[in-house]
Design a protein around this motif. Structure first.
Motif, PDB file in Angstrom:
ATOM      1  N   CYS A  22       0.834  -1.215   0.000  1.00  0.00           N
ATOM      2  CA  CYS A  22       0.000   0.000   0.000  1.00  0.00           C
ATOM      3  C   CYS A  22       0.863   1.257   0.000  1.00  0.00           C
ATOM      4  O   CYS A  22       0.571   2.221  -0.718  1.00  0.00           O
ATOM      5  N   ALA A  68     -13.562  -7.849   2.038  1.00  0.00           N
ATOM      6  CA  ALA A  68     -12.831  -6.822   2.783  1.00  0.00           C
ATOM      7  C   ALA A  68     -11.630  -6.316   1.983  1.00  0.00           C
ATOM      8  O   ALA A  68     -11.375  -5.104   1.943  1.00  0.00           O
ATOM      9  N   PHE A  72     -11.430  -2.533   0.681  1.00  0.00           N
ATOM     10  CA  PHE A  72     -10.321  -1.678   1.089  1.00  0.00           C
ATOM     11  C   PHE A  72      -9.613  -1.104  -0.136  1.00  0.00           C
ATOM     12  O   PHE A  72      -9.290   0.087  -0.174  1.00  0.00           O
TER      13      PHE A  72
END
Length: 125
Positions: A22, A68, A72
């Protein structure tokens, strides 16, 4: 027999790997435009590939949480576009980039579902 990273890697390690991915994606998306490589593929393809890799990595590291992971990744895409529009780094927020992000997320989910189904068939034999 399928590869299960949840059995091989402790949760903190998996979270750290995903956080690092990320961070790299955020840097590439939010760094000043003059600090980025000039050799580029089509911008929308870059977005789709980046989010496909991020989503695919998340699905590999946490295969029991596909919704999820996808949620995200999509939320991160929204945040990136808002930040690109708001920050003065020569970047532009663009809803078409978010669409490309979504395509990458969808492709990763499709590949993950296919591989998961094939793995179950192999395990059933």
């Amino acid at each position: 027999m399928t590869l299960d990273p949840t059995a091989l890697l402790p949760r903190p390690v998996r979270l750290a790997l995903y956080a690092a991915a990320c961070a790299v994606l955020l840097y590439v998306c939010l760094a000043p435009s003059e600090g980025l490589p000039q050799e580029r593929i089509w911008d929308k393809a870059e977005h789709a590939m980046g989010w496909a890799v991020l989503t695919g990595l998340g699905l590999f590291l946490s295969p029991r949480r596909p919704r999820a992971i996808a949620g995200f990744a999509f939320g991160l895409g929204v945040a990136v576009e808002v930040l690109q529009a708001a920050l003065p780094f020569g970047r532009d927020g663009d809803v078409r980039d978010l669409l490309a992000d979504s395509i990458g997320i969808g492709l990763a989910l499709l590949v993950w579902a296919t591989v998961t189904r094939l793995g179950r068939r192999i395990d059933a034999r």
